[in-house]
Design an enzyme around this catalytic site. Sequence first.
Site, PDB file in Angstrom:
ATOM      1  CG  HIS A   1      -0.150   0.135   2.486  1.00 46.13           C
ATOM      2  ND1 HIS A   1       0.409   0.976   2.950  1.00 46.13           N
ATOM      3  CD2 HIS A   1       0.022  -0.838   3.513  1.00 46.13           C
ATOM      4  CE1 HIS A   1       0.793   0.927   4.218  1.00 46.13           C
ATOM      5  NE2 HIS A   1       0.816  -0.501   4.397  1.00 46.13           N
TER       6      HIS A   1
ATOM      7  CD  GLU B   1       0.619  -3.659   7.482  1.00 46.74           C
ATOM      8  OE1 GLU B   1       1.316  -3.757   8.427  1.00 46.74           O
ATOM      9  OE2 GLU B   1       0.595  -2.821   6.635  1.00 46.74           O
TER      10      GLU B   1
END
Length: 88
Positions: free
Chosen positions: A9, A83
């Site tokens: 990202h 994550e």
Amino acid sequence: MPKIYLFRHAQTDDNANHIFSGTRDVTLNENGIKQAYELQKLLSDTHIDIAYSSPMKRTLETTTIALKKHPHVKICLDPRIRERSYGD
């Protein structure tokens, strides 16, 4: 021969401030949005069949912007690539 393109990202305020986000669901900051559009330019002439993304806001936002010139590409959300949470 199939190719795999892997990208992380783009920048969030947490990244800019050296804060580990983990599972906190934060969005891209202004610089991150610019980075995602730069990625869009890099991928504009690339053939893409399918995309996989974490459901995290920052990741989905990056992927959505990066693939705007590929409206036919399905973005598959997969929570297994989120994550990790390492606790406090």
